[in-house]
Design an enzyme around this catalytic site. Sequence first.
Site, mmCIF file in Angstrom:
data_model
loop_
_atom_site.group_PDB
_atom_site.id
_atom_site.type_symbol
_atom_site.label_atom_id
_atom_site.label_comp_id
_atom_site.label_asym_id
_atom_site.label_seq_id
_atom_site.Cartn_x
_atom_site.Cartn_y
_atom_site.Cartn_z
ATOM 1 N N ASN A 1 0.821 -1.217 0.000
ATOM 2 C CA ASN A 1 0.000 0.000 0.000
ATOM 3 C C ASN A 1 0.855 1.268 0.000
ATOM 4 O OD1 ASN A 1 -2.409 1.367 0.000
ATOM 5 N ND2 ASN A 1 -3.009 0.805 2.091
ATOM 6 N N GLU B 1 -3.764 -5.135 19.301
ATOM 7 C CA GLU B 1 -2.811 -5.249 18.191
ATOM 8 C C GLU B 1 -1.881 -4.041 18.086
ATOM 9 O OE1 GLU B 1 -4.905 -5.591 14.466
ATOM 10 O OE2 GLU B 1 -3.132 -5.016 13.316
ATOM 11 N N TYR C 1 -6.862 6.822 13.215
ATOM 12 C CA TYR C 1 -6.664 5.613 12.411
ATOM 13 C C TYR C 1 -7.876 4.687 12.575
ATOM 14 C CZ TYR C 1 -5.813 0.852 11.451
ATOM 15 O OH TYR C 1 -5.995 -0.415 10.985
ATOM 16 N N HIS D 1 -14.506 -5.145 10.839
ATOM 17 C CA HIS D 1 -14.101 -3.866 11.424
ATOM 18 C C HIS D 1 -15.298 -2.988 11.748
ATOM 19 C CE1 HIS D 1 -9.753 -3.463 9.777
ATOM 20 N NE2 HIS D 1 -10.021 -4.711 10.078
ATOM 21 N N ARG E 1 0.790 -11.683 13.027
ATOM 22 C CA ARG E 1 -0.077 -11.101 11.991
ATOM 23 C C ARG E 1 0.509 -11.135 10.578
ATOM 24 N NH1 ARG E 1 -4.339 -9.211 11.328
ATOM 25 N NH2 ARG E 1 -4.131 -6.953 11.214
ATOM 26 N N ASP F 1 -6.893 -2.269 17.564
ATOM 27 C CA ASP F 1 -5.589 -1.995 16.947
ATOM 28 C C ASP F 1 -5.114 -0.603 17.379
ATOM 29 O OD1 ASP F 1 -3.411 -1.697 15.266
ATOM 30 O OD2 ASP F 1 -4.477 -2.296 13.432
ATOM 31 N N HIS G 1 -2.285 0.590 16.362
ATOM 32 C CA HIS G 1 -1.548 1.029 15.172
ATOM 33 C C HIS G 1 -0.223 1.721 15.508
ATOM 34 C CE1 HIS G 1 -1.583 1.874 10.779
ATOM 35 N NE2 HIS G 1 -2.319 0.794 10.791
ATOM 36 N N GLU H 1 -8.279 -11.743 9.546
ATOM 37 C CA GLU H 1 -8.921 -10.443 9.308
ATOM 38 C C GLU H 1 -9.644 -10.483 7.957
ATOM 39 O OE1 GLU H 1 -6.128 -7.227 9.034
ATOM 40 O OE2 GLU H 1 -7.662 -5.710 9.388
ATOM 41 N N HIS I 1 -2.975 -10.648 8.530
ATOM 42 C CA HIS I 1 -3.454 -9.338 8.074
ATOM 43 C C HIS I 1 -4.326 -9.541 6.843
ATOM 44 C CE1 HIS I 1 -2.138 -5.169 6.339
ATOM 45 N NE2 HIS I 1 -3.195 -5.039 7.120
ATOM 46 N N TRP J 1 2.501 6.554 12.274
ATOM 47 C CA TRP J 1 1.083 6.478 11.873
ATOM 48 C C TRP J 1 0.582 5.052 12.082
ATOM 49 C CZ3 TRP J 1 -1.632 3.693 8.142
ATOM 50 C CH2 TRP J 1 -3.018 4.008 8.103
ATOM 51 N N GLU K 1 1.861 -7.316 11.165
ATOM 52 C CA GLU K 1 1.363 -7.137 9.786
ATOM 53 C C GLU K 1 2.427 -6.521 8.884
ATOM 54 O OE1 GLU K 1 -2.055 -4.635 10.599
ATOM 55 O OE2 GLU K 1 -0.984 -2.885 9.874
ATOM 56 N N ASP L 1 -6.056 -3.688 1.509
ATOM 57 C CA ASP L 1 -4.898 -3.598 0.607
ATOM 58 C C ASP L 1 -4.321 -4.970 0.272
ATOM 59 O OD1 ASP L 1 -4.517 -2.681 3.399
ATOM 60 O OD2 ASP L 1 -2.380 -2.840 2.995
ATOM 61 N N ARG M 1 -13.436 -6.134 15.337
ATOM 62 C CA ARG M 1 -12.445 -5.154 15.764
ATOM 63 C C ARG M 1 -13.162 -3.828 15.963
ATOM 64 N NH1 ARG M 1 -7.406 -2.459 12.445
ATOM 65 N NH2 ARG M 1 -8.963 -0.889 11.971
HETATM 66 C C1 GCO Z 1 -5.097 -3.682 9.964
HETATM 67 C C2 GCO Z 1 -4.098 -2.711 9.471
HETATM 68 C C3 GCO Z 1 -4.499 -1.848 8.310
HETATM 69 C C4 GCO Z 1 -3.309 -1.033 7.832
HETATM 70 C C5 GCO Z 1 -3.299 -0.990 6.352
HETATM 71 C C6 GCO Z 1 -2.110 -0.225 5.818
HETATM 72 O O1 GCO Z 1 -4.951 -4.113 11.090
HETATM 73 O O2 GCO Z 1 -5.983 -4.037 9.191
HETATM 74 O O3 GCO Z 1 -3.495 -2.020 10.527
HETATM 75 O O4 GCO Z 1 -5.615 -1.074 8.552
HETATM 76 O O5 GCO Z 1 -3.331 0.249 8.328
HETATM 77 O O6 GCO Z 1 -3.301 -2.295 5.880
HETATM 78 O O7 GCO Z 1 -2.016 -0.393 4.468
HETATM 79 MG MG MG Z 2 -3.288 -3.500 12.094
#
Ligand code: GCO
Ligand code: MG
Length: 403
Positions: free
Chosen positions: A37, A236, A159, A122, A283, A210, A212, A339, A312, A403, A262, A316, A147
Site C-alpha cells: 500500500n 494489536e 486511524y 471492522h 499477523r 488496533d 496502530h 482479518e 493481516h 502512523w 502485519e 490492501d 475489531r
Molecule cells: C489492519 C491494518 C491496516 C493497515 C493498512 C495499511 O490491522 O488491518 O493495521 O488497517 O493500516 O493495511 O495499508
Molecule cells: Mg493492524
Amino acid sequence: MKIIDAKVIVCSPGRNFVTLKITTQSGIYGIGDATVNGRELSVVSYLEDHLLPTLIGRDARRIEDIWQYFYRGAYWRRGPITMAAISAIDMALWDIKAKAASMPLYELLGGKARDKVLVYGHANGINLEDSVEEVGKYLDKGYKAIRVQSGIPGLEDTYGVAPEKMYYEPAKGNLPQECIWDTHKYLNFIPKVFEKVRDTYGYEPHLLHDSHHRLSPIEAASLGKMLEPYRLFWLEDTVHAELQEGFEIIRKHTTTPLAVGEVFNTVYDCHHLITNQLIDYIRTTSTHAGGITGLRKIAALADVFHVKTGCHGATDISPIGLAACFHFDISINNFGIQEFMRHEEKIEEVFPNSYIFKDGYVTLDENKIGLGVDIDEQLAAKYPYERKYLPVNRLEDNSMWNW
Ligand code: GCO
Ligand code: MG
C-alpha cells in the site's frame, strides 16, 4: 512445467493492486498478489526489472527452490518490497501446482485442519455511540469477532475511522494526509468504548482493537491492563515492533493477549517475539511475508511456542492474497483468526473469487481448484493506477510520530 511468461498487472478499482500472472508451457497459469500500500510501483520495478527475467524458463513445480533462489539468491535480501515480490511469485506457483493437480490449494498443504475459518470484521465509528452502533451491525451480519475502533474526542482524524465505514481504506490523496495524534487523549477514551460495547452486547462476541503502533511499551502495558475487564481477543500493534525488547515490559504487566506483525516480512522479524512467548498472535500475511511458503515457515515456529496466526487481511491485500490466506488458515493447526474487511463490489468483479462468508466464518468451495480466484484483465485495464499515500502522523507540537 516450464514458465514461459510472467507479467505484472497494476489496477486501481477503488484502490491500487499489483498482481503477477505466471503462465506455463502447459497453458496453466497462476496469479499472485504483490501489493504494498502506497509503494506499489516499487514492487512492480523489483519484479519486472530484477526477478522476472530470471524466472522465465524455470520449472514451475519447484516452488521451494524458486523461493530460495529469490530469497537466498539476493544479496540485498528481506524488506517489504523484496518479500512482496517473492510472495506473488510463490502464490502464483502454488496456484499452478494445485490447478495441475486439479485440487483446491489447501489439499496440497495437508488438507483441511478445520472446516471453516473464523474471521473478524471492522466496526469503525466517529465517536463512542457510533462505534457501539457499528458493532451491532456486524453482529447482525453474523460476525463472531469484531475489531472496534473509534474517533477520539479532541482529535480530528483517527486511524481506523472513516465515513465509508465498511470499506475503510486509509491510502488516499496525491500527497500524504498529515494527521495529529495524542496518546493521552486516546488512553483516556478507549477503555470507555469497550466498557460500553460490553455493557450493550455482553461478553459473547470476540472483541479486538488496533493501536496502530502509537504507544510506548509502558503506555501499552497500561492500556492492556485497563482493557483486561473487557476480555479482548487481542490488542494489536500497540508499539512499533522495531524494539522488540519493549514487549517484555508490556507482557510483564498485562494478560490482554497481544498481536503484532502485519508489517513483518520474514520469520527473522518475529522469531524473538515468538520464541520468548511475548505475543499470542502473529499477523504476518501471504502478500508481505513470502507467500504461502513464507507463512508456513513462520507458523511452524509459532506452533512450538503457543503462538497462533492472525493474518493481516485489510483491503490492501487483494482477493488473491486473501484467498492464499484462507487456504493457509484452513490447513494449519495453530490458526487463530483471519482479518476479513471485505472488498468493494468493483474489486470483487475484477478478482472473481470463491470464498464464502457465513455466520462469522469463511469456507472454501471444494470444487474450485487452485486458489479459487482469478483476475479479469479486461476489466482491470479500465482502472489505471492512481498514486495514493498512507497518511503520516504528527504530535500536537508538530513533531513526527508513527502512523
Ligand atoms: C489492519 C491494518 C491496516 C493497515 C493498512 C495499511 O490491522 O488491518 O493495521 O488497517 O493500516 O493495511 O495499508
Ligand atoms: Mg493492524
